[in-house]
Scaffold this motif. Structure first.
Motif, mmCIF file in Angstrom:
data_model
loop_
_atom_site.group_PDB
_atom_site.id
_atom_site.type_symbol
_atom_site.label_atom_id
_atom_site.label_comp_id
_atom_site.label_asym_id
_atom_site.label_seq_id
_atom_site.Cartn_x
_atom_site.Cartn_y
_atom_site.Cartn_z
ATOM 1 N N CYS A 113 71.485 43.856 3.034
ATOM 2 C CA CYS A 113 70.402 43.601 4.441
ATOM 3 C C CYS A 113 70.257 42.503 5.150
ATOM 4 C CB CYS A 113 68.771 43.826 4.111
ATOM 5 S SG CYS A 113 69.015 45.065 2.956
ATOM 6 N N ILE A 114 71.551 42.001 5.345
ATOM 7 C CA ILE A 114 71.082 40.359 5.912
ATOM 8 C C ILE A 114 71.094 39.950 6.709
ATOM 9 C CG2 ILE A 114 72.247 37.895 5.411
ATOM 10 C CD1 ILE A 114 73.214 38.103 2.479
ATOM 11 N N PHE A 115 72.140 40.667 7.483
ATOM 12 C CA PHE A 115 72.861 40.030 8.917
ATOM 13 C C PHE A 115 71.696 41.475 9.872
ATOM 14 C CE2 PHE A 115 74.067 41.882 12.511
ATOM 15 C CZ PHE A 115 74.819 41.004 13.666
ATOM 16 N N PHE A 116 71.084 41.952 9.212
ATOM 17 C CA PHE A 116 70.592 43.160 9.982
ATOM 18 C C PHE A 116 69.134 41.970 10.158
ATOM 19 C CE2 PHE A 116 66.765 46.461 9.900
ATOM 20 C CZ PHE A 116 66.938 46.716 11.542
ATOM 21 N N MET A 135 63.297 50.674 8.361
ATOM 22 C CA MET A 135 63.285 49.475 8.434
ATOM 23 C C MET A 135 65.411 48.681 8.167
ATOM 24 S SD MET A 135 61.291 48.102 9.672
ATOM 25 C CE MET A 135 59.443 47.885 10.367
ATOM 26 N N ASN A 136 65.537 49.363 7.177
ATOM 27 C CA ASN A 136 66.884 49.236 6.621
ATOM 28 C C ASN A 136 67.955 50.403 7.077
ATOM 29 O OD1 ASN A 136 66.018 47.107 4.152
ATOM 30 N ND2 ASN A 136 64.510 49.009 3.942
ATOM 31 N N GLN A 172 69.743 58.920 7.797
ATOM 32 C CA GLN A 172 69.954 60.088 7.212
ATOM 33 C C GLN A 172 68.742 60.245 5.716
ATOM 34 O OE1 GLN A 172 71.351 62.875 7.891
ATOM 35 N NE2 GLN A 172 73.462 62.161 8.849
ATOM 36 N N LYS A 173 68.372 59.556 5.088
ATOM 37 C CA LYS A 173 67.840 59.330 4.294
ATOM 38 C C LYS A 173 65.953 59.327 5.274
ATOM 39 C CE LYS A 173 68.100 57.497 -0.153
ATOM 40 N NZ LYS A 173 67.891 59.033 -0.448
ATOM 41 N N ALA A 174 65.116 58.654 6.014
ATOM 42 C CA ALA A 174 64.120 58.279 6.790
ATOM 43 C C ALA A 174 64.613 58.885 7.538
ATOM 44 C CB ALA A 174 64.487 57.250 8.194
ATOM 45 N N THR A 175 65.283 60.625 8.354
ATOM 46 C CA THR A 175 65.113 61.862 8.781
ATOM 47 C C THR A 175 64.678 62.292 8.007
ATOM 48 O OG1 THR A 175 66.767 61.520 9.984
ATOM 49 C CG2 THR A 175 66.422 63.460 10.074
ATOM 50 N N GLY A 176 65.023 62.632 6.427
ATOM 51 C CA GLY A 176 64.407 64.168 5.548
ATOM 52 C C GLY A 176 62.982 63.689 5.794
ATOM 53 N N GLY A 222 55.777 43.532 4.577
ATOM 54 C CA GLY A 222 56.953 43.489 4.550
ATOM 55 C C GLY A 222 58.326 43.349 3.802
ATOM 56 N N LYS A 223 57.961 43.162 2.695
ATOM 57 C CA LYS A 223 59.330 43.577 2.014
ATOM 58 C C LYS A 223 60.145 45.036 1.686
ATOM 59 C CE LYS A 223 57.372 39.290 -0.173
ATOM 60 N NZ LYS A 223 58.635 38.520 -0.148
ATOM 61 N N TYR A 224 60.303 45.674 2.728
ATOM 62 C CA TYR A 224 60.267 46.737 2.765
ATOM 63 C C TYR A 224 61.682 47.304 1.845
ATOM 64 C CZ TYR A 224 57.682 45.801 7.195
ATOM 65 O OH TYR A 224 57.007 45.873 8.029
#
Length: 703
Positions: free
Chosen positions: A7-10, A78-79, A83-87, A44-46
């Motif tokens: 996640c760091i660079f994002f 947010m991460n 694919q997982k968010a879509t479902g 905000g600790k998603y």
């Protein structure tokens, strides 16, 4: 290894409130997983919340809880777990779309990120119908629907030259790897690593502790027998272990490294630019750059240095403008390495959204950068624009597939100075074929070798049916040898086929001229300046560009030796003698009744008709060169007469610049003859060609 390392660079890009740690010790057993997840989500600790939401869903009673499902979808988004968010967005939309009105918008965005453009266009269009004009989500959905519809209809073909993932010893497993730069046969890049830090945290009445923090560090590697060796971490002394090295650039001109450091302050991520020196991978302690590069209460990052016409510039990114997000800024680097003034790039490049990772290719005059504000295939796309800060910028272009994808693409870099490393480097979280559900969480380094075949995507834009009738031509005059800007020069533009005068410009304190010219036309650009040979350039205006940036290089007239002094009046003996044929031209000219013609038509101007005064003509222009230099220097500096050179085979004719009337031409002829060049004579031109006296007389007598 925990996926948090990816996640760091994002978070450097999006600046969300984060906790860069893993291995949370067990919370008190009385706390329910969804209770812990909600508290983490609210802070905000998603990423940390995902594990607890997933654990909560193991209880069948929670599987119909739309709040839990929606929050989990938000955490996935947010991460960048598309694919997982879509479902989960789809589940919530099907169960209770009215309670979560933005669910369809984010579902459409996830479909775009997974390159399902047809369904994304339909979803964006459906969402826009639920909003009212004036709502920012309404305009955004309409824009995205148009983009996705274009991408769906103009499907991107498979490309065998797609970016190639660098080997696993660089892109390690679930570790983020980004920002590649080649310097002196060494590949430098950033990657996440683990720091052992024990720190207790408290979330309301729930207590736990972190024991490992993941931070980004600078690594380097080199090739041996054609293979990249195992990377080595550069030793950079930092104030504390939680500070991240978020970006960097080797500034070879000032023998230093520019480094972005980021650290958490007041529950937010603050970034600033520093400089450091290095030797064999060991760096001195980074020292923050002075204002205006770093500005209080704002972040600065993504440094890049390029030399434009011997003038070094710093490009970087900052959020100092409170009405915008991250913009690209630039500043001239002074001789002491400091920057006194910085300015943002124009709004045609900096959008109301975010721009990042600028890279300027000085050899080609192209700026590459990433943006979420311009039309793109995904969220962050890589764009290019011709120009530079001194002369202005052209039109922003999307780099297209395969450089860009439905995911995030940034940090385009190419080292054209080193043929052995003449490939582009790209950072991207596009799927790598491994663990599809989680592969988009991490950034990886890719190389792209076939840069010349990059094709922009076909994205329709809401433009007028016909393009504007004119384009903007930006000309700037430079010294051919030093490549430095020249001032106090003049530019004249003529229509190519007829040589009709169009417009002119004189730069008293600027070397940059701007003109509005008709599309699909051809022009002659004439530039002149004292102490320089004139410059001519044929230009065909393209039909598909709105802006053309055109440099004009002038060659300086060599000065005679210091001992040779140009007198106030040149004697005939000091002038290089033209050939007999040219003297014959002059004597024939004198036989014509010029005085009568000038008296009758001295101030008359005719379309496509102009004049010049011929000074001399030579078949061997390199002979008597010092005498000729004295002549040209005298004409320009003493008589304020600028001249041009006409070439006909081996013959070179030296003539004055274009004159519009016979009176002007006669005045120039008298000044030149008074100076001692007794053979100077007037030459008429019609539609760019020399004409005879009788033809001129006939033209002038026409009503």
């Amino acid at each position: 290894m925990n996926r948090l390392v990816c996640c760091i660079f994002f978070f450097f890009i999006h600046a969300y409130v984060i906790s860069l740690a893993q291995d949370v010790r067990p919370f008190r057993q009385s706390a329910e997983p969804h209770e812990i997840a909600s508290q983490l989500f609210s802070q905000g600790k998603y990423f940390e919340a995902i594990a607890y939401y997933e654990r909560a869903l193991e209880d069948p009673r929670n599987r119909a809880n739309t709040e839990l499902l929606y929050n989990l979808a938000e955490c996935y988004r947010m991460n960048r777990l598309y694919q997982k968010a879509t479902g989960f967005y789809q589940q919530v939309y099907d169960m209770n779309s009215s309670r979560y009105p933005l669910c369809l918008f984010w579902l459409a965005r996830m479909k775009k990120n997974t390159e399902n453009y047809k369904e994304a266009a339909e979803a964006f269009s459906s969402f826009a119908k639920t909003r009212k004009p004036g709502d920012p989500f309404f305009s955004e959905a309409q824009k995205e629907s148009r983009i996705c519809d274009s991408l769906a209809k103009n499907k991107i073909p498979a490309d065998t030259s797609s970016p190639v993932l660098l080997p696993e010893n660089i892109n390690k497993g679930e570790t983020s790897c980004f920002r590649g730069v080649i310097s002196r046969d060494t590949l430098w890049f950033l990657s996440s690593t683990k720091e052992q830090i024990k720190e207790e945290i408290k979330l309301d009445n729930v207590t736990g502790s972190y024991k490992e923090y993941y931070v980004s560090r600078l690594y380097y590697t080199w090739k041996k027998n054609g293979a990249w060796q195992d990377p080595v971490m550069a030793e950079i002394p930092l104030e504390n272990k939680k500070i991240h090295i978020a970006s960097f650039f080797p500034d070879t001109l000032f023998h230093r490294w520019l480094i972005t450091l980021c650290e958490e302050k007041n529950n937010d991520l603050h970034c600033y630019l520093c400089q450091s020196s290095s030797s064999k991978g060991n760096f001195t302690k980074p020292v923050p750059l002075e204002s205006p590069v770093n500005k209080e209460n704002s972040s600065s990052k993504d440094p890049m240095v390029s030399v434009l016409h011997d003038v070094p510039y710093l490009f970087f990114v900052s959020d100092r403008n409170p009405s915008k997000k991250y913009d690209i800024y630039y500043g001239k680097i002074e001789k002491d390495g400091k920057i006194k003034k910085v300015d943002p790039l124009p709004d045609a490049i900096n959008t109301p959204r975010e721009e990042h990772s600028p890279f300027y290719d000085a050899q080609k005059g192209i700026l590459y950068f990433s943006s979420t504000g311009h039309d793109g295939l995904g969220e962050y796309d890589i764009f290019s624009v011709n120009g530079n800060p001194a002369v202005g910028w052209g039109k922003v272009k999307n780099m297209g597939a395969p450089v860009n994808s439905g995911a995030d693409d940034y940090y385009y870099y190419v080292n054209s100075d080193q043929p052995a490393y003449s490939f582009a480097l790209i950072s991207s979280n596009r799927p790598t074929g491994k663990n599809q559900n989680y592969s988009t969480l991490c950034d990886h380094l890719f190389e792209y070798k076939n840069k010349t075949n990059i094709a922009p995507p076909v994205i329709s834009t809401p433009a007028p049916a016909l393009p504007p009738k004119t384009i903007t031509l930006i000309c700037f005059v430079m010294d051919e040898e030093t490549k430095r800007p020249l001032y106090q020069d003049s530019i004249k533009i003529y229509e190519k086929s007829t040589h009709a005068f169009i417009t002119s410009w004189y730069g008293e304190a600027s070397n940059r001229a701007m003109f509005q010219l008709n599309r699909d036309s051809s022009y002659i650009i004439e530039s002149s300046r004292k102490e320089y040979f004139p410059g001519f350039l044929a230009l065909s205006v393209p039909s598909l560009r709105d802006t053309v940036v055109q440099p004009i290089y002038l060659k300086k007239i060599p000065l005679p030796p210091p001992a040779e002094v140009v007198s106030e009046k040149i004697t005939p003996e000091a002038i290089p003698v033209p050939e007999k044929m040219i003297r014959t031209e002059a004597s024939e000219s004198d036989k014509n009744d010029w005085e009568s013609l000038i008296a009758r038509y001295g101030d008359v101007k005719k379309p496509y008709l102009h004049y010049r005064v011929q000074i001399g003509a030579y078949r061997k222009p390199n002979e008597n060169i010092q005498a000729k230099m004295r002549l040209f220097s005298y004409l320009q500096n003493k008589l304020d007469i600028l001249f041009s050179i006409e070439t006909e085979g081996e013959l070179k004719r030296y003539v004055t610049n274009r004159l519009e009337t016979l009176n002007e031409a006669n005045e120039y002829k008298q000044r030149i003859r008074t100076a001692g060049i007794h053979d100077a004579f007037i030459v008429p031109y019609y539609k760019g060609n020399r004409i005879k006296f009788k033809e001129l007389e006939a033209l002038l007598s026409e009503k």
